[in-house]
Scaffold this motif. Structure first.
Motif, PDB file in Angstrom:
ATOM      1  N   UNK A 111       0.800  -1.230   0.000  1.00 17.92           N
ATOM      2  CA  UNK A 111       0.000   0.000   0.000  1.00 17.92           C
ATOM      3  C   UNK A 111       0.830   1.277   0.000  1.00 17.92           C
ATOM      4  N   UNK A 112       1.951   1.284   0.710  1.00 20.59           N
ATOM      5  CA  UNK A 112       2.793   2.481   0.737  1.00 20.59           C
ATOM      6  C   UNK A 112       3.295   2.828  -0.664  1.00 20.59           C
ATOM      7  N   UNK A 113       3.653   1.829  -1.449  1.00 20.83           N
ATOM      8  CA  UNK A 113       4.143   2.081  -2.803  1.00 20.83           C
ATOM      9  C   UNK A 113       3.057   2.742  -3.648  1.00 20.83           C
ATOM     10  N   UNK A 167      -3.792   1.643   2.933  1.00 18.81           N
ATOM     11  CA  UNK A 167      -3.539   2.583   1.849  1.00 18.81           C
ATOM     12  C   UNK A 167      -4.203   3.933   2.140  1.00 18.81           C
ATOM     13  N   UNK A 168      -5.439   3.896   2.614  1.00 23.40           N
ATOM     14  CA  UNK A 168      -6.151   5.133   2.919  1.00 23.40           C
ATOM     15  C   UNK A 168      -5.417   5.936   3.979  1.00 23.40           C
ATOM     16  N   UNK A 169      -4.911   5.272   5.005  1.00 23.27           N
ATOM     17  CA  UNK A 169      -4.181   5.990   6.063  1.00 23.27           C
ATOM     18  C   UNK A 169      -2.881   6.574   5.528  1.00 23.27           C
ATOM     19  N   UNK A 170      -2.213   5.874   4.618  1.00 16.99           N
ATOM     20  CA  UNK A 170      -1.009   6.460   4.021  1.00 16.99           C
ATOM     21  C   UNK A 170      -1.367   7.687   3.176  1.00 16.99           C
ATOM     22  N   UNK A 171      -2.449   7.599   2.406  1.00 19.11           N
ATOM     23  CA  UNK A 171      -2.847   8.735   1.577  1.00 19.11           C
ATOM     24  C   UNK A 171      -3.223   9.946   2.424  1.00 19.11           C
ATOM     25  N   UNK A 172      -3.850   9.692   3.577  1.00 15.92           N
ATOM     26  CA  UNK A 172      -4.298  10.777   4.449  1.00 15.92           C
ATOM     27  C   UNK A 172      -3.288  11.120   5.541  1.00 15.92           C
ATOM     28  N   UNK A 183       4.999   6.894  12.144  1.00 15.12           N
ATOM     29  CA  UNK A 183       6.072   7.816  11.749  1.00 15.12           C
ATOM     30  C   UNK A 183       6.532   7.594  10.313  1.00 15.12           C
ATOM     31  N   UNK A 184       5.762   6.826   9.550  1.00 10.84           N
ATOM     32  CA  UNK A 184       6.057   6.598   8.141  1.00 10.84           C
ATOM     33  C   UNK A 184       5.101   7.441   7.317  1.00 10.84           C
ATOM     34  N   UNK A 185       5.618   8.141   6.333  1.00  9.26           N
ATOM     35  CA  UNK A 185       4.800   9.071   5.570  1.00  9.26           C
ATOM     36  C   UNK A 185       4.958   8.812   4.076  1.00  9.26           C
ATOM     37  N   UNK A 186       3.845   8.782   3.376  1.00 12.92           N
ATOM     38  CA  UNK A 186       3.873   8.698   1.918  1.00 12.92           C
ATOM     39  C   UNK A 186       4.178  10.082   1.364  1.00 12.92           C
TER      40      UNK A 186
END
Length: 374
Positions: A111-113, A167-172, A183-186
């Protein structure tokens, strides 16, 4: 008008939620394009990509609402294995039309990718990017295992809701404190707005769920997301899936009411005989795919000369029953009838044929039939 307003207008963002389109001309609903970037016999992937650019530009000029590419793998006749790469190229050659994935097969990727890829696309074409997601592999089991580096394919599909939530949490950028990914950010993404001197980007690609059965229909409804159904290869399930989506729908920040598009196989030509000749190339290609012999899309001459056995003939007759083809007036009537019968909010047309010129001509003829601009 401010510079930012000018950027949004140049990016082609539609009014409102960035999801709902506007019907143009006499079309009953907004019309869009789904492209597999097909490679015909005697042609190359490079030519297929050039055709994709031509189709996207034509769709933009004629007032189609969006243009999507679909992730497929290990299929010689389909050059859309990397949607994000293709969309970046198409973004550079268009100005207004929405571009997106129809879809990215989420279990094939971290999802992060995907969050990073589509955050980058959003930075390239602000307000124009759609992120459509599916849970199928887009290929056979062995290829899916190679993509995912695992043979636990069923687990990947079963974990789709969890992957979607991640994926949604990475996007937001919205993982809660204490989460392993907090502490990981897209990047590109919202974290840049919280950095010193940062400015919040107003855009985030809308999420769509894709499906050919009830699973994604129910999930999309429950989450209040727009839904895209693959009518072009699962026509028998269209009405049950749309009914399930609408019955399951719960309003969300993305949508107050359901919004469903359906993928439709349609091809127009000046003469009915020519339309039939062109769609038979797609029919033969599907026969070969279903019998484990995927290849380049055959030419009309090869399709005409092919001798179908009894099973193949039955498959072709069934498959062509869901392909709207013929003269522009006949295709318009077929699309009108389908929109009325399904209540779809948008029709996404995919043209199955060997050559780029026939596909381009089909979109022009359909646009003419509906009086679209350009």
């Amino acid at each position: 008008m401010s510079g930012e307003d000018e950027e949004i207008r140049a990016g082609g963002e539609t009014a409102g939620d960035g999801i709902r389109g506007t019907a143009r001309g006499t079309a009953p609903v907004p019309l869009s394009v789904l492209d597999l970037v097909t490679v015909g016999a005697g042609s190359t992937a490079s030519r297929a990509v050039r055709t994709a650019v031509d189709i996207a530009r034509t769709a933009e000029r004629r007032g189609f609402h969006r243009y999507w590419v679909a992730e497929h793998h290990s299929m010689p006749g389909v050059a859309s294995s990397s949607p994000a790469v293709l969309l970046a190229h198409l973004a550079a050659h268009t100005e207004r039309i929405r571009l997106g994935s129809g879809g990215v097969m989420l279990p094939n990727h971290a999802p992060l990718v995907i969050a990073e890829q589509f955050g980058t696309l959003e930075a390239m074409a602000p307000g124009r990017i759609d992120l459509g997601l599916g849970r199928a592999p887009g290929t056979d089991g062995a290829t899916a295992a190679a993509l995912r580096r695992t043979d636990r394919l069923h687990e990947g599909a079963d974990e789709f809701p969890q992957q979607l939530a991640e994926l949604t949490r990475f996007l937001d950028d919205s993982f809660p404190d204490g989460h392993p990914y907090a502490k990981i950010h897209a990047v590109p993404g919202p974290v840049q707005a919280t950095s010193p001197g940062g400015v919040q980007d107003p855009h985030r690609p809308p999420l769509w769920l894709l499906g050919s059965s009830g699973f994604s229909a129910r999930l999309a409804g429950t989450l209040g997301l727009p839904f895209a159904f693959a009518h072009h290869f699962s026509a028998a399930n269209t009405l049950p899936a749309l009914d399930l989506y609408r019955a399951s729908f719960r309003p969300s920040e993305a949508l107050a009411e359901p919004y469903a598009l359906i993928g439709v196989a349609a091809l127009a030509a000046e003469a009915e005989q020519e339309a039939r000749r062109q769609v038979m190339t797609g029919a033969l290609s599907m026969v070969r795919l279903r019998t484990g012999r995927p290849g380049l899309v055959p030419s009309p001459e090869e399709a005409e000369a092919y001798r179908f056995n009894e099973w193949e003939r039955g498959f072709v007759d069934s498959w062509l029953g869901n392909v709207i083809h013929g003269t522009p007036d006949a295709v318009r009537q077929g699309l009108d009838d389908l929109a009325k019968r399904t209540g779809a909010d948008e029709l996404m047309i995919t043209a199955n044929a060997h050559g780029g010129p026939a596909r381009l001509r089909s979109y022009e003829l359909i646009a003419d039939a509906y009086g679209l601009p350009g």
